[in-house]
Design a protein around this motif. Structure first.
Motif, PDB file in Angstrom:
ATOM      1  N   ALA A  57      -1.466 -12.990 -15.688  1.00 21.53           N
ATOM      2  CA  ALA A  57      -0.023 -12.786 -15.602  1.00 21.53           C
ATOM      3  C   ALA A  57       0.584 -13.665 -14.515  1.00 21.53           C
ATOM      4  N   LEU A  58      -0.129 -13.826 -13.397  1.00 15.44           N
ATOM      5  CA  LEU A  58       0.380 -14.661 -12.312  1.00 15.44           C
ATOM      6  C   LEU A  58       0.347 -16.137 -12.663  1.00 15.44           C
ATOM      7  N   VAL A  59      -0.597 -16.543 -13.493  1.00 18.17           N
ATOM      8  CA  VAL A  59      -0.603 -17.933 -13.966  1.00 18.17           C
ATOM      9  C   VAL A  59       0.664 -18.201 -14.774  1.00 18.17           C
ATOM     10  N   LEU A  60       1.052 -17.222 -15.575  1.00 20.04           N
ATOM     11  CA  LEU A  60       2.244 -17.371 -16.401  1.00 20.04           C
ATOM     12  C   LEU A  60       3.521 -17.253 -15.574  1.00 20.04           C
ATOM     13  N   ASP A  61       3.509 -16.421 -14.549  1.00 22.11           N
ATOM     14  CA  ASP A  61       4.699 -16.221 -13.707  1.00 22.11           C
ATOM     15  C   ASP A  61       4.253 -15.956 -12.274  1.00 22.11           C
ATOM     16  N   PRO A  62       4.089 -17.027 -11.462  1.00 20.12           N
ATOM     17  CA  PRO A  62       3.597 -16.857 -10.085  1.00 20.12           C
ATOM     18  C   PRO A  62       4.516 -16.021  -9.204  1.00 20.12           C
ATOM     19  N   TYR A  63       5.783 -15.873  -9.595  1.00 21.17           N
ATOM     20  CA  TYR A  63       6.729 -15.137  -8.765  1.00 21.17           C
ATOM     21  C   TYR A  63       7.013 -13.738  -9.308  1.00 21.17           C
ATOM     22  N   ASN A  64       6.102 -13.231 -10.100  1.00 24.18           N
ATOM     23  CA  ASN A  64       6.272 -11.887 -10.640  1.00 24.18           C
ATOM     24  C   ASN A  64       5.858 -10.871  -9.575  1.00 24.18           C
ATOM     25  N   PHE A  65       6.821 -10.108  -9.097  1.00 26.28           N
ATOM     26  CA  PHE A  65       6.572  -9.164  -8.005  1.00 26.28           C
ATOM     27  C   PHE A  65       5.541  -8.109  -8.385  1.00 26.28           C
ATOM     28  N   LEU A  66       5.684  -7.517  -9.564  1.00 22.06           N
ATOM     29  CA  LEU A  66       4.764  -6.455  -9.975  1.00 22.06           C
ATOM     30  C   LEU A  66       3.340  -6.985 -10.114  1.00 22.06           C
ATOM     31  N   ALA A  67       3.199  -8.191 -10.659  1.00 19.49           N
ATOM     32  CA  ALA A  67       1.863  -8.763 -10.813  1.00 19.49           C
ATOM     33  C   ALA A  67       1.218  -9.021  -9.455  1.00 19.49           C
ATOM     34  N   ARG A  68       1.991  -9.554  -8.532  1.00 18.02           N
ATOM     35  CA  ARG A  68       1.427  -9.857  -7.216  1.00 18.02           C
ATOM     36  C   ARG A  68       1.091  -8.575  -6.448  1.00 18.02           C
ATOM     37  N   LEU A  69       1.962  -7.573  -6.560  1.00 16.84           N
ATOM     38  CA  LEU A  69       1.686  -6.292  -5.913  1.00 16.84           C
ATOM     39  C   LEU A  69       0.457  -5.633  -6.524  1.00 16.84           C
ATOM     40  N   SER A  70       0.330  -5.718  -7.848  1.00 16.48           N
ATOM     41  CA  SER A  70      -0.819  -5.125  -8.534  1.00 16.48           C
ATOM     42  C   SER A  70      -2.116  -5.829  -8.142  1.00 16.48           C
ATOM     43  N   ARG A  71      -2.070  -7.148  -8.044  1.00 15.74           N
ATOM     44  CA  ARG A  71      -3.285  -7.881  -7.657  1.00 15.74           C
ATOM     45  C   ARG A  71      -3.708  -7.500  -6.237  1.00 15.74           C
ATOM     46  N   ALA A  72      -2.737  -7.350  -5.346  1.00 15.52           N
ATOM     47  CA  ALA A  72      -3.054  -6.932  -3.984  1.00 15.52           C
ATOM     48  C   ALA A  72      -3.698  -5.548  -3.981  1.00 15.52           C
ATOM     49  N   TRP A  73      -3.149  -4.638  -4.791  1.00 11.40           N
ATOM     50  CA  TRP A  73      -3.702  -3.283  -4.860  1.00 11.40           C
ATOM     51  C   TRP A  73      -5.140  -3.316  -5.360  1.00 11.40           C
ATOM     52  N   LEU A  74      -5.407  -4.143  -6.350  1.00 11.13           N
ATOM     53  CA  LEU A  74      -6.759  -4.237  -6.905  1.00 11.13           C
ATOM     54  C   LEU A  74      -7.737  -4.794  -5.879  1.00 11.13           C
ATOM     55  N   LEU A  75      -7.313  -5.818  -5.140  1.00 12.03           N
ATOM     56  CA  LEU A  75      -8.170  -6.350  -4.082  1.00 12.03           C
ATOM     57  C   LEU A  75      -8.428  -5.300  -3.013  1.00 12.03           C
ATOM     58  N   ASP A  76      -7.393  -4.547  -2.684  1.00 12.82           N
ATOM     59  CA  ASP A  76      -7.503  -3.481  -1.688  1.00 12.82           C
ATOM     60  C   ASP A  76      -8.523  -2.443  -2.135  1.00 12.82           C
ATOM     61  N   LYS A  77      -8.434  -2.012  -3.388  1.00  6.80           N
ATOM     62  CA  LYS A  77      -9.335  -0.993  -3.906  1.00  6.80           C
ATOM     63  C   LYS A  77     -10.778  -1.480  -3.991  1.00  6.80           C
ATOM     64  N   GLN A  78     -10.968  -2.777  -4.106  1.00  8.14           N
ATOM     65  CA  GLN A  78     -12.321  -3.334  -4.198  1.00  8.14           C
ATOM     66  C   GLN A  78     -12.867  -3.748  -2.831  1.00  8.14           C
ATOM     67  N   GLY A  79     -12.171  -3.316  -1.767  1.00 12.70           N
ATOM     68  CA  GLY A  79     -12.683  -3.545  -0.421  1.00 12.70           C
ATOM     69  C   GLY A  79     -12.381  -4.897   0.170  1.00 12.70           C
ATOM     70  N   GLN A  80     -11.597  -5.728  -0.514  1.00 11.75           N
ATOM     71  CA  GLN A  80     -11.268  -7.061  -0.005  1.00 11.75           C
ATOM     72  C   GLN A  80      -9.959  -6.958   0.794  1.00 11.75           C
ATOM     73  N   LYS A  81     -10.053  -6.326   1.961  1.00 17.50           N
ATOM     74  CA  LYS A  81      -8.870  -5.943   2.720  1.00 17.50           C
ATOM     75  C   LYS A  81      -8.070  -7.149   3.201  1.00 17.50           C
ATOM     76  N   ARG A  82      -8.737  -8.172   3.690  1.00 16.72           N
ATOM     77  CA  ARG A  82      -8.003  -9.324   4.232  1.00 16.72           C
ATOM     78  C   ARG A  82      -7.255 -10.056   3.122  1.00 16.72           C
ATOM     79  N   GLN A  83      -7.948 -10.301   2.004  1.00 17.38           N
ATOM     80  CA  GLN A  83      -7.279 -10.970   0.885  1.00 17.38           C
ATOM     81  C   GLN A  83      -6.148 -10.111   0.339  1.00 17.38           C
ATOM     82  N   ALA A  84      -6.370  -8.797   0.330  1.00 20.56           N
ATOM     83  CA  ALA A  84      -5.333  -7.888  -0.156  1.00 20.56           C
ATOM     84  C   ALA A  84      -4.101  -7.954   0.739  1.00 20.56           C
ATOM     85  N   ALA A  85      -4.306  -7.993   2.062  1.00 18.08           N
ATOM     86  CA  ALA A  85      -3.174  -8.042   2.984  1.00 18.08           C
ATOM     87  C   ALA A  85      -2.358  -9.312   2.797  1.00 18.08           C
TER      88      ALA A  85
END
Length: 227
Positions: A57-85
């Motif tokens: 989704a981000l490849v198609l729309d890099p400025y999509n707020f929901l997609a970027r927020l969702s990707r951060a949440w997924l990184l957070d849940k998988q323990g990748q705290k720095r990348q998530a932040a």
């Protein structure tokens, strides 16, 4: 897409995936299709697949707020705290203005918390690395350096001139001038009771006519133009 949404609401991920498969076949470059695929994978517990879908989704729309927020949440849940932040920070930077939907309150609050934690850790790390230098130069004026660290950590704002009309180049960006440059300031501050008394008289005499401030905005004017 509506079928997939209803299926997800009743936690029927199998039906949701089937509907999304048909939707993707019809519109492979529709961002919302991949966002819903990510939601379906999240509901099924497959976080890596959910991340892959939201990255599409981000490849198609890099400025999509929901997609970027969702990707951060997924990184957070998988323990990748720095990348998530970092991703949370990017999401907050492109958050739409105004009131967000209530269901985004918790994710956005988590985003701000994660960014604040990242910035605090960054500041602590930098200060630790320069502790010896600061100790050797304890008598030096380090105000500008300290301000640079606060800006780096997101705890201070970098002030630059933003004139409404004429931009005069190469002026120093000084956020707050020292008091000693204004020898008349103590006298003005001491006159605060007199100024207050004059204001009260004006307000009393104005009656039904509202007191007009020195700077007023017509309806529809952007209020942040004077910041």
């Amino acid at each position: 897409m509506r079928e997939a949404q209803r299926a997800l609401q009743r936690r029927d991920t199998a039906s949701a995936f089937e509907s999304l498969r048909r939707a993707e076949a019809a519109a492979p470059d529709d961002v919302s299709v991949h966002l819903y695929k990510s939601l379906a994978y999240r509901a099924s517990g497959d976080l890596p697949a959910a991340q892959k879908a939201v990255e599409r989704a981000l490849v198609l729309d890099p400025y999509n707020f929901l997609a970027r927020l969702s990707r951060a949440w997924l990184l957070d849940k998988q323990g990748q705290k720095r990348q998530a932040a970092l991703m949370y920070e990017q999401a907050l930077a492109i958050a739409p203005p105004g009131q967000l939907p209530p269901d985004l309150a918790a994710p956005v609050a988590r985003a701000r918390e994660a960014v604040a934690e990242k910035n605090a850790a960054l500041k602590a790390h930098v200060l630790e690395r320069v502790a010896d230098i600061r100790a050797r130069h304890a008598d030096a004026a380090l105000e500008r350096f300290d301000e640079s660290i606060d800006i780096l950590a997101g705890q201070a704002r970098a002030y630059v001139q933003q004139p409404l009309m004429l931009h005069y180049p190469r002026l120093p960006a000084i956020p707050f001038f020292p008091r000693e440059l204004f020898p008349w300031l103590p006298e003005l501050e001491a006159a605060t009771p007199v100024i207050k008394e004059e204001l009260e008289i004006v307000l009393e005499q104005s009656g039904t006519q509202p007191f007009a401030p020195y700077i007023s905005y017509p309806p529809g004017a952007p209020l942040n133009q004077w910041e």
